[in-house]
Design a protein around this motif. Structure first.
Motif, PDB file in Angstrom:
ATOM      1  N   GLU A  72       0.816  -1.216   0.000  1.00 48.30           N
ATOM      2  CA  GLU A  72       0.000   0.000   0.000  1.00 48.30           C
ATOM      3  C   GLU A  72       0.857   1.277   0.000  1.00 48.30           C
ATOM      4  O   GLU A  72       0.355   2.363  -0.253  1.00 48.30           O
ATOM      5  N   ALA A  73       2.155   1.142   0.246  1.00 51.14           N
ATOM      6  CA  ALA A  73       3.043   2.304   0.210  1.00 51.14           C
ATOM      7  C   ALA A  73       3.513   2.624  -1.202  1.00 51.14           C
ATOM      8  O   ALA A  73       4.030   3.706  -1.453  1.00 51.14           O
ATOM      9  N   LEU A  74       3.315   1.689  -2.126  1.00 44.63           N
ATOM     10  CA  LEU A  74       3.805   1.883  -3.491  1.00 44.63           C
ATOM     11  C   LEU A  74       2.779   2.644  -4.326  1.00 44.63           C
ATOM     12  O   LEU A  74       2.275   2.170  -5.340  1.00 44.63           O
ATOM     13  N   ILE A  75       2.519   3.858  -3.886  1.00 47.26           N
ATOM     14  CA  ILE A  75       1.579   4.748  -4.561  1.00 47.26           C
ATOM     15  C   ILE A  75       2.380   5.793  -5.332  1.00 47.26           C
ATOM     16  O   ILE A  75       3.551   6.028  -5.026  1.00 47.26           O
ATOM     17  N   PRO A  76       1.788   6.410  -6.341  1.00 40.70           N
ATOM     18  CA  PRO A  76       2.535   7.374  -7.156  1.00 40.70           C
ATOM     19  C   PRO A  76       3.272   8.446  -6.354  1.00 40.70           C
ATOM     20  O   PRO A  76       4.383   8.828  -6.714  1.00 40.70           O
ATOM     21  N   GLU A  77       2.698   8.889  -5.269  1.00 42.54           N
ATOM     22  CA  GLU A  77       3.340   9.927  -4.463  1.00 42.54           C
ATOM     23  C   GLU A  77       4.658   9.453  -3.845  1.00 42.54           C
ATOM     24  O   GLU A  77       5.533  10.254  -3.557  1.00 42.54           O
ATOM     25  N   ASN A  78       4.804   8.149  -3.615  1.00 44.40           N
ATOM     26  CA  ASN A  78       6.020   7.605  -2.992  1.00 44.40           C
ATOM     27  C   ASN A  78       7.032   7.059  -3.989  1.00 44.40           C
ATOM     28  O   ASN A  78       8.156   6.755  -3.600  1.00 44.40           O
ATOM     29  N   ILE A  79       6.633   6.917  -5.254  1.00 48.06           N
ATOM     30  CA  ILE A  79       7.534   6.298  -6.227  1.00 48.06           C
ATOM     31  C   ILE A  79       7.731   7.133  -7.487  1.00 48.06           C
ATOM     32  O   ILE A  79       8.214   6.623  -8.496  1.00 48.06           O
ATOM     33  N   ALA A  80       7.396   8.407  -7.428  1.00 49.99           N
ATOM     34  CA  ALA A  80       7.510   9.253  -8.616  1.00 49.99           C
ATOM     35  C   ALA A  80       8.942   9.335  -9.120  1.00 49.99           C
ATOM     36  O   ALA A  80       9.196   9.286 -10.314  1.00 49.99           O
ATOM     37  N   ASN A  81       9.877   9.463  -8.192  1.00 53.78           N
ATOM     38  CA  ASN A  81      11.295   9.529  -8.560  1.00 53.78           C
ATOM     39  C   ASN A  81      12.122   8.967  -7.411  1.00 53.78           C
ATOM     40  O   ASN A  81      11.598   8.613  -6.358  1.00 53.78           O
ATOM     41  N   VAL A  82      13.414   8.864  -7.633  1.00 53.63           N
ATOM     42  CA  VAL A  82      14.295   8.276  -6.622  1.00 53.63           C
ATOM     43  C   VAL A  82      14.302   9.109  -5.348  1.00 53.63           C
ATOM     44  O   VAL A  82      14.333   8.559  -4.249  1.00 53.63           O
ATOM     45  N   ARG A  83      14.243  10.414  -5.460  1.00 52.94           N
ATOM     46  CA  ARG A  83      14.296  11.272  -4.266  1.00 52.94           C
ATOM     47  C   ARG A  83      13.105  11.003  -3.336  1.00 52.94           C
ATOM     48  O   ARG A  83      13.280  10.833  -2.141  1.00 52.94           O
ATOM     49  N   VAL A  84      11.894  10.943  -3.878  1.00 50.69           N
ATOM     50  CA  VAL A  84      10.735  10.721  -3.002  1.00 50.69           C
ATOM     51  C   VAL A  84      10.713   9.295  -2.461  1.00 50.69           C
ATOM     52  O   VAL A  84      10.342   9.080  -1.306  1.00 50.69           O
ATOM     53  N   LEU A  85      11.129   8.327  -3.270  1.00 52.84           N
ATOM     54  CA  LEU A  85      11.211   6.952  -2.788  1.00 52.84           C
ATOM     55  C   LEU A  85      12.265   6.841  -1.687  1.00 52.84           C
ATOM     56  O   LEU A  85      12.048   6.197  -0.662  1.00 52.84           O
ATOM     57  N   SER A  86      13.384   7.503  -1.878  1.00 56.09           N
ATOM     58  CA  SER A  86      14.444   7.502  -0.863  1.00 56.09           C
ATOM     59  C   SER A  86      13.971   8.164   0.422  1.00 56.09           C
ATOM     60  O   SER A  86      14.245   7.669   1.519  1.00 56.09           O
ATOM     61  N   ALA A  87      13.272   9.274   0.299  1.00 54.48           N
ATOM     62  CA  ALA A  87      12.761   9.972   1.486  1.00 54.48           C
ATOM     63  C   ALA A  87      11.802   9.076   2.258  1.00 54.48           C
ATOM     64  O   ALA A  87      11.842   9.038   3.498  1.00 54.48           O
ATOM     65  N   TYR A  88      10.965   8.337   1.540  1.00 53.20           N
ATOM     66  CA  TYR A  88      10.045   7.417   2.203  1.00 53.20           C
ATOM     67  C   TYR A  88      10.823   6.332   2.946  1.00 53.20           C
ATOM     68  O   TYR A  88      10.549   6.037   4.108  1.00 53.20           O
ATOM     69  N   CYS A  89      11.819   5.759   2.280  1.00 51.67           N
ATOM     70  CA  CYS A  89      12.640   4.713   2.902  1.00 51.67           C
ATOM     71  C   CYS A  89      13.370   5.242   4.134  1.00 51.67           C
ATOM     72  O   CYS A  89      13.403   4.584   5.173  1.00 51.67           O
ATOM     73  N   VAL A  90      13.962   6.416   4.011  1.00 55.46           N
ATOM     74  CA  VAL A  90      14.706   7.005   5.127  1.00 55.46           C
ATOM     75  C   VAL A  90      13.781   7.258   6.313  1.00 55.46           C
ATOM     76  O   VAL A  90      14.150   7.013   7.456  1.00 55.46           O
ATOM     77  N   SER A  91      12.572   7.713   6.036  1.00 54.25           N
ATOM     78  CA  SER A  91      11.644   7.962   7.153  1.00 54.25           C
ATOM     79  C   SER A  91      11.338   6.660   7.889  1.00 54.25           C
ATOM     80  O   SER A  91      11.275   6.641   9.117  1.00 54.25           O
ATOM     81  N   LEU A  92      11.173   5.571   7.151  1.00 53.89           N
ATOM     82  CA  LEU A  92      10.928   4.275   7.795  1.00 53.89           C
ATOM     83  C   LEU A  92      12.161   3.779   8.543  1.00 53.89           C
ATOM     84  O   LEU A  92      12.066   3.290   9.666  1.00 53.89           O
ATOM     85  N   LEU A  93      13.315   3.888   7.913  1.00 50.86           N
ATOM     86  CA  LEU A  93      14.547   3.410   8.526  1.00 50.86           C
ATOM     87  C   LEU A  93      14.876   4.163   9.816  1.00 50.86           C
ATOM     88  O   LEU A  93      15.191   3.559  10.834  1.00 50.86           O
ATOM     89  N   ASN A  94      14.807   5.472   9.769  1.00 53.46           N
ATOM     90  CA  ASN A  94      15.159   6.270  10.942  1.00 53.46           C
ATOM     91  C   ASN A  94      14.090   6.186  12.021  1.00 53.46           C
ATOM     92  O   ASN A  94      14.390   6.295  13.194  1.00 53.46           O
ATOM     93  N   LYS A  95      12.842   5.952  11.623  1.00 55.67           N
ATOM     94  CA  LYS A  95      11.764   5.747  12.595  1.00 55.67           C
ATOM     95  C   LYS A  95      12.043   4.491  13.422  1.00 55.67           C
ATOM     96  O   LYS A  95      11.837   4.461  14.627  1.00 55.67           O
ATOM     97  N   ASP A  96      12.553   3.461  12.744  1.00 59.24           N
ATOM     98  CA  ASP A  96      12.844   2.205  13.415  1.00 59.24           C
ATOM     99  C   ASP A  96      14.225   2.182  14.059  1.00 59.24           C
ATOM    100  O   ASP A  96      14.642   1.175  14.612  1.00 59.24           O
ATOM    101  N   GLY A  97      14.954   3.307  13.948  1.00 57.95           N
ATOM    102  CA  GLY A  97      16.285   3.381  14.565  1.00 57.95           C
ATOM    103  C   GLY A  97      17.351   2.590  13.835  1.00 57.95           C
ATOM    104  O   GLY A  97      18.386   2.279  14.400  1.00 57.95           O
ATOM    105  N   ILE A  98      17.097   2.266  12.575  1.00 55.25           N
ATOM    106  CA  ILE A  98      18.079   1.526  11.787  1.00 55.25           C
ATOM    107  C   ILE A  98      19.163   2.490  11.336  1.00 55.25           C
ATOM    108  O   ILE A  98      18.903   3.590  10.894  1.00 55.25           O
TER     109      ILE A  98
END
Length: 93
Positions: free
Chosen positions: A63-89
């Protein structure tokens, strides 16, 4: 020393993966390149998601693979970073 995962690091790795494994040799990709404009289709996107999951040990929910999260590498990366840093990875520098 360990540091929080940065958007620049994730974007660099994703661009590298796309260049080396998905795109034709003459296709240029940057963090702001629209993925749909360079031929990234649903199959290519799944390869990119699998790379993210293996490299960063992160599960991207379908459900995270929506156009707003995968339009380009920058937005996909920002989404990943938010998840990673939220989990303390963290990754080593």
């Amino acid at each position: 020393m360990e540091a929080e995962v940065t958007l620049e690091e994730v974007a660099s790795q994703l661009c590298g993966f796309l260049r080396d494994n998905i795109l034709a040799g003459d296709v240029v990709v940057s963090p702001d390149t629209e993925l749909s404009h360079i031929g990234v289709d649903s199959f290519s996107l799944m390869e990119l998601v699998l790379f993210i999951e293996r490299r960063f040990r992160l599960e991207l929910p379908a459900e995270a693979l929506i156009p707003e999260n995968i339009a380009n590498v920058r937005v996909l990366s920002a989404y990943c970073v938010s998840l990673l840093n939220k989990d303390g990875i963290r990754i080593a520098n």
